[in-house]
Write a protein that holds these residues in place. Structure first.
Motif, PDB file in Angstrom:
ATOM      1  N   THR A  18       0.857  -1.175   0.000  1.00  0.00           N
ATOM      2  CA  THR A  18       0.000   0.000   0.000  1.00  0.00           C
ATOM      3  C   THR A  18       0.889   1.218   0.000  1.00  0.00           C
ATOM      4  N   ALA A  19       0.253   2.391  -0.025  1.00  0.00           N
ATOM      5  CA  ALA A  19       1.041   3.619  -0.053  1.00  0.00           C
ATOM      6  C   ALA A  19       1.958   3.729   1.156  1.00  0.00           C
ATOM      7  N   SER A  20       1.571   3.113   2.275  1.00  0.00           N
ATOM      8  CA  SER A  20       2.411   3.192   3.461  1.00  0.00           C
ATOM      9  C   SER A  20       3.740   2.501   3.257  1.00  0.00           C
ATOM     10  N   THR A  21       3.802   1.520   2.360  1.00  0.00           N
ATOM     11  CA  THR A  21       5.052   0.840   2.086  1.00  0.00           C
ATOM     12  C   THR A  21       6.072   1.805   1.519  1.00  0.00           C
ATOM     13  N   ALA A  22       5.616   2.685   0.679  1.00  0.00           N
ATOM     14  CA  ALA A  22       6.515   3.533  -0.074  1.00  0.00           C
ATOM     15  C   ALA A  22       7.212   4.567   0.795  1.00  0.00           C
ATOM     16  N   ASP A  75       2.177  -1.097  -5.633  1.00  0.00           N
ATOM     17  CA  ASP A  75       1.580  -0.649  -4.378  1.00  0.00           C
ATOM     18  C   ASP A  75       0.082  -0.935  -4.285  1.00  0.00           C
ATOM     19  N   THR A  76      -0.635  -0.767  -5.370  1.00  0.00           N
ATOM     20  CA  THR A  76      -2.101  -0.758  -5.299  1.00  0.00           C
ATOM     21  C   THR A  76      -2.791  -1.806  -6.155  1.00  0.00           C
ATOM     22  N   GLY A  77      -2.097  -2.394  -7.110  1.00  0.00           N
ATOM     23  CA  GLY A  77      -2.730  -3.324  -8.030  1.00  0.00           C
ATOM     24  C   GLY A  77      -3.437  -2.645  -9.185  1.00  0.00           C
TER      25      GLY A  77
END
Length: 570
Positions: A18-22, A75-77
């Protein structure tokens, strides 16, 4: 044109960030001249609160002319588009391919207006895995990655990539051009042999040598295979910055800093990001105290807004670095510094070096922060990729792989020439909201989360178990190296199956052993007690250690006389 539905499905499986990974990953880079055994090593912690830790596998394959790949954002698919497939793709296990090429990343975002690009097809996750499938060297990976974004557009924001093979280690930093223009601006530098580097969610390439014997621009990208070339950059990396007002128009090109222009460092960039690089540098070089003020967030700027007190891109260690040191660098909680997360009141009565999110918080209108250490609870997976040029590729590359919090994980050896992965680490064995005790991710999370409740008592047991297994694996791999190298001369296929069996057995055996280890820890530490077997007696011996004096005093200070007992004092 044919549509490759199988490949599309694979990319959908990988769309688990998800965006938090980035915003939360860490990479350390060690060249062979800096390592004790002469191997190149890079590390990667893929950190996200919703990332399910798995060991991805893509077998080598041949593709018919006209085959197309559906590309999905990692991140999102989100579906981004199609690109042509190449005739042959390499086998890839995790983030390392069969030729010992390994790639890791950290996201730094950068200038906001450059963070999106309508119509772009290639995101940073696709870049990594496409490059691994299409490259036999680090230099070729850089060429593949930069040409892909030039041709198909770059969908992500600012990104740093670690790229290694058996002979070299590189850092590539890239940011898109925003809407209205296709592609990205970037710079790549080879880490000098004998040095180490790192990046942790902040751009780190500053100034770099311009066109010359050792440096080329992207319009001469084919010259990247000249071993004298150690710097490559987008031909418009400086002119684009001037056009966007990120570097003064009359500024000298030689003074241009990639990081200070496209990703200026601020308090958060230093305190939450650069400090993780510093902890690694500080472990291997005794002269790093001079940068501690900077990594605490005290950034000093010149008249152009460039930071003047930041760390160098690479440093020379004061000793040869062991594999075990690199693994332990991934487990750091700022121990030995004034920011040691186990020492302040936030650590609770049992010295827990973790803080639950959010990262910043307010009291009476004043903002405070928790530390963002290298080891963190939200790691999905991490690895140490080790590449060794004196062995056949299938033997020389080891992806030392672990799931969950690096401080509590065990890195097992996954040879890059293997043709399958351990079942307990395989994609599809459990999900983030689908618990199964057959999955390494869930088994390791059980142990680490139990340890968080009474860290000072439970984690030492984990550490001892880590060391025991690490010692065993390093002894085993020395024997496997020799056996497999000898087998390669007579039976390459047999050697690869031998490496595959060994790697898969070690991974699945580790999961089984860790599952049993959890049972041992739970029985010993449940209910606030510490119990140990007492020979053949029915009941174990038991201790009730209670709380530390420091914590008791904090409780008294908070509660006053409320908990005070009445009667004679002692």
């Amino acid at each position: 044109m044919k549509k490759l539905s199988i490949f599309a499905s694979l990319f959908m499986l990988l769309a688990i960030f998800t965006a938090s990974t980035a915003s939360a990953c860490t990479n350390y880079l060690v060249t062979r001249g800096a390592s004790a055994d002469g191997s190149n090593m890079i590390t990667y912690a893929a950190d996200s609160h919703v990332l399910y830790g798995e060991l991805y596998f893509r077998p080598a394959a041949d593709w018919a002319e006209g085959t197309m790949i559906d590309v999905y954002e990692w991140d999102t698919g989100k579906y981004l588009g199609q690109i042509p497939q190449v005739a042959h793709t390499n086998s890839v296990i995790g983030n390392m391919n069969e030729f010992q090429v390994a790639i890791g990343e950290t996201t730094w975002g950068g200038v906001e207006e450059l963070g999106s690009q309508e119509g772009a097809i290639i995101d940073y996750g696709s870049l990594m895995y496409l490059a691994l499938q299409r490259s036999k060297t680090a230099r070729e990976a850089i060429k593949v990655m930069t040409e892909l974004v030039e041709t198909y557009g770059y969908y992500s924001s600012g990104e740093s990539f670690s790229i290694s093979d058996a002979n070299e280690v590189w850092i590539l930093e890239m940011i898109g051009k925003g809407n209205g223009e296709k592609g990205a601006v970037w710079a790549a530098r080879m880490i000098p042999d004998g040095y180490v580097s790192g990046h942790a969610n902040h751009a780190r390439i500053t100034t770099f040598p311009l066109e010359g014997k050792t440096s080329i621009s992207s319009d001469k990208i084919d010259k990247i295979f000249n071993p004298e070339v150690t710097t490559v950059y987008a031909k418009d990396v400086i002119s684009f910055a001037k056009e966007k007002g990120l570097y003064t128009k009359d500024g000298k090109n030689k003074n241009f800093s990639f990081s200070d222009s496209y990703g200026p460092v601020d308090f958060g960039g230093a305190r939450f990001c650069e400090i993780r690089v510093w902890t690694f540098f500080n472990r291997v070089n005794k002269d790093m105290a001079k940068y501690f003020d900077y990594v605490k967030g005290n950034v000093k700027l010149d008249k152009n807004g460039y930071a003047t007190n930041r760390m160098p891109l690479w440093i020379k260690p004061d000793h040869k670095i062991e594999l075990s040191e690199v693994k332990d660098a991934m487990r750091d909680h700022l121990e030995g510094t004034e920011l040691d997360m186990s020492k302040d009141l936030g650590a609770g009565p049992f010295g827990n070096p973790y803080r639950w999110r959010p990262l910043t918080w307010e009291v009476d209108g004043v903002t405070y922060c928790n530390e963002r250490a290298t080891a963190t609870q939200q790691t999905g997976f991490s690895f140490v990729a080790q590449s060794r040029n004196w062995l056949p590729d299938a033997v020389g590359g080891i992806n030392w792989f672990g799931v969950d919090d690096a401080a509590s994980t065990v890195y097992f050896p996954m040879y890059c020439g293997a043709t399958r992965v351990p079942e307990s680490f395989a994609v599809g064995n459990g999900k983030m909201m689908d618990f199964t005790n057959k999955s390494a991710f869930w088994v390791f999370n059980q142990v680490s989360n139990f340890a968080y409740t009474r860290y000072s008592e439970i984690h030492p047991e984990i550490r001892n178990k880590q060391l025991e297994l690490a010692t065993k694996y390093e002894k085993f791999t020395k024997i496997i190296d020799m056996a497999a190298e000898g087998m390669f001369k007579a039976d390459k296929a047999g050697a690869i199956e031998f490496l595959t069996d060994f790697s898969c057995n070690q991974g699945d055996n580790l999961t089984n052993e860790w599952r049993n280890f959890y049972g041992y820890l739970f029985a010993k530490f449940m209910d606030g007690n510490i119990k140990t077997k007492d020979g053949n007696k029915q009941n174990p011996t038991m201790k009730q250690p209670g709380y530390s004096d420091k914590w008791k005093k904090a409780v008294v200070k908070e509660t006053g006389d409320k908990l005070k007992t009445i009667g004679a004092s002692h």
